[in-house]
Motif scaffolding. Structure first.
Motif, mmCIF file in Angstrom:
data_model
loop_
_atom_site.group_PDB
_atom_site.id
_atom_site.type_symbol
_atom_site.label_atom_id
_atom_site.label_comp_id
_atom_site.label_asym_id
_atom_site.label_seq_id
_atom_site.Cartn_x
_atom_site.Cartn_y
_atom_site.Cartn_z
ATOM 1 N N LEU A 1 -3.500 6.246 5.661
ATOM 2 C CA LEU A 1 -4.099 5.684 4.456
ATOM 3 C C LEU A 1 -3.571 4.275 4.195
ATOM 4 C CD1 LEU A 1 -5.876 5.922 1.961
ATOM 5 C CD2 LEU A 1 -3.953 7.034 0.798
ATOM 6 N N ALA A 2 -2.267 4.086 4.319
ATOM 7 C CA ALA A 2 -1.673 2.766 4.090
ATOM 8 C C ALA A 2 -2.213 1.753 5.111
ATOM 9 C CB ALA A 2 -0.153 2.850 4.164
ATOM 10 N N MET A 3 -2.298 2.131 6.375
ATOM 11 C CA MET A 3 -2.810 1.211 7.391
ATOM 12 C C MET A 3 -4.306 0.955 7.202
ATOM 13 S SD MET A 3 -0.147 0.282 8.862
ATOM 14 C CE MET A 3 -0.761 -0.705 10.196
ATOM 15 N N PHE A 4 -5.044 1.965 6.771
ATOM 16 C CA PHE A 4 -6.463 1.782 6.471
ATOM 17 C C PHE A 4 -6.636 0.746 5.363
ATOM 18 C CE2 PHE A 4 -10.039 2.995 3.699
ATOM 19 C CZ PHE A 4 -11.090 2.784 4.578
ATOM 20 N N MET A 5 -5.816 0.822 4.321
ATOM 21 C CA MET A 5 -5.911 -0.126 3.215
ATOM 22 C C MET A 5 -5.561 -1.544 3.671
ATOM 23 S SD MET A 5 -7.266 1.454 0.830
ATOM 24 C CE MET A 5 -7.196 0.092 -0.317
ATOM 25 N N VAL A 6 -4.622 -1.674 4.588
ATOM 26 C CA VAL A 6 -4.326 -2.996 5.151
ATOM 27 C C VAL A 6 -5.576 -3.537 5.843
ATOM 28 C CG1 VAL A 6 -3.006 -4.232 6.939
ATOM 29 C CG2 VAL A 6 -1.850 -2.616 5.421
ATOM 30 N N ASN A 7 -6.222 -2.697 6.645
ATOM 31 C CA ASN A 7 -7.410 -3.129 7.389
ATOM 32 C C ASN A 7 -8.585 -3.440 6.472
ATOM 33 O OD1 ASN A 7 -6.197 -2.973 9.909
ATOM 34 N ND2 ASN A 7 -6.707 -0.817 10.145
ATOM 35 N N VAL A 8 -8.719 -2.732 5.368
ATOM 36 C CA VAL A 8 -9.803 -2.999 4.415
ATOM 37 C C VAL A 8 -9.515 -4.270 3.621
ATOM 38 C CG1 VAL A 8 -10.880 -2.147 2.282
ATOM 39 C CG2 VAL A 8 -10.586 -0.612 4.216
ATOM 40 N N SER A 9 -8.262 -4.466 3.241
ATOM 41 C CA SER A 9 -7.921 -5.599 2.374
ATOM 42 C C SER A 9 -8.077 -6.948 3.076
ATOM 43 C CB SER A 9 -6.508 -5.455 1.822
ATOM 44 O OG SER A 9 -5.536 -5.530 2.835
ATOM 45 N N HIS A 10 -7.810 -7.015 4.360
ATOM 46 C CA HIS A 10 -7.882 -8.303 5.066
ATOM 47 C C HIS A 10 -9.272 -8.937 5.017
ATOM 48 C CE1 HIS A 10 -3.898 -7.970 7.513
ATOM 49 N NE2 HIS A 10 -3.728 -7.777 6.224
ATOM 50 N N TRP B 1 0.799 -1.223 0.000
ATOM 51 C CA TRP B 1 0.000 0.000 0.000
ATOM 52 C C TRP B 1 0.834 1.276 0.000
ATOM 53 C CZ3 TRP B 1 -4.292 -1.398 -1.845
ATOM 54 C CH2 TRP B 1 -4.832 -2.640 -1.523
ATOM 55 N N GLY B 2 2.103 1.171 -0.361
ATOM 56 C CA GLY B 2 2.921 2.339 -0.649
ATOM 57 C C GLY B 2 3.404 3.145 0.527
ATOM 58 N N LEU B 3 3.430 2.580 1.707
ATOM 59 C CA LEU B 3 3.876 3.354 2.869
ATOM 60 C C LEU B 3 5.290 3.869 2.679
ATOM 61 C CD1 LEU B 3 3.255 4.429 5.683
ATOM 62 C CD2 LEU B 3 4.074 2.281 6.619
ATOM 63 N N GLU B 4 6.170 3.075 2.076
ATOM 64 C CA GLU B 4 7.550 3.536 1.903
ATOM 65 C C GLU B 4 7.727 4.390 0.650
ATOM 66 O OE1 GLU B 4 9.962 0.098 1.961
ATOM 67 O OE2 GLU B 4 9.342 -0.607 -0.002
ATOM 68 N N ASP B 5 6.663 4.537 -0.168
ATOM 69 C CA ASP B 5 6.760 5.338 -1.385
ATOM 70 C C ASP B 5 6.430 6.801 -1.164
ATOM 71 O OD1 ASP B 5 7.438 3.071 -2.800
ATOM 72 O OD2 ASP B 5 5.351 2.610 -3.299
ATOM 73 N N PHE B 6 5.823 7.134 -0.039
ATOM 74 C CA PHE B 6 5.466 8.517 0.220
ATOM 75 C C PHE B 6 6.732 9.289 0.589
ATOM 76 C CE2 PHE B 6 1.445 6.308 1.267
ATOM 77 C CZ PHE B 6 0.639 6.944 0.330
ATOM 78 N N MET B 7 7.112 10.212 -0.274
ATOM 79 C CA MET B 7 8.330 10.988 -0.050
ATOM 80 C C MET B 7 7.943 12.396 0.409
ATOM 81 S SD MET B 7 10.673 8.950 -0.641
ATOM 82 C CE MET B 7 10.811 7.333 -1.332
ATOM 83 N N THR B 8 7.678 12.531 1.665
ATOM 84 C CA THR B 8 7.301 13.819 2.219
ATOM 85 C C THR B 8 7.940 13.973 3.586
ATOM 86 O OG1 THR B 8 5.438 15.245 2.766
ATOM 87 C CG2 THR B 8 5.149 12.896 3.169
#
Length: 93
Positions: free
Chosen positions: A35-44, A16-23
């Motif tokens: 957002l990345a953790m939310f997507m983990v919770n939705v995908s399971h 879910w791209g957590l390491e891709d966010f360059m900010t």
């Protein structure tokens, strides 16, 4: 519990791209991580429900399925008229 947390962070980074966010600013980092953790919770639960019919389903399969569905919907919107719906029955193995 620690193992589950580590697995969730691994999934957030890998799928879910957590390491891709360059900010570097606090609010975008906070939003990206949530957002990345939310997507983990939705995908399971989605994977659990799909595994009844597709035992080998993975996060990559789930992402490809939703992405392809979005492409089909957007392509159909470009047609001058919406075609008649076609329903396909699921085959059970």
């Amino acid at each position: 519990m620690r193992f589950q947390i580590e697995c969730n962070f691994r999934d957030a980074k890998q799928y879910w791209g957590l390491e891709d966010f360059m900010t570097m600013k606090q609010t975008p980092v906070y939003n990206s991580a949530n957002l990345a953790m939310f997507m983990v919770n939705v995908s399971h639960p989605l994977i659990r429900s799909m595994s009844t019919y597709w035992p080998e389903v993975s996060v990559n399969d789930l992402k490809a399925w939703f992405r392809s569905r979005k492409y089909v919907v957007e392509t159909l919107k470009l047609l001058p008229e919406m075609p008649e719906p076609i329903f396909m029955a699921l085959r059970h193995h």
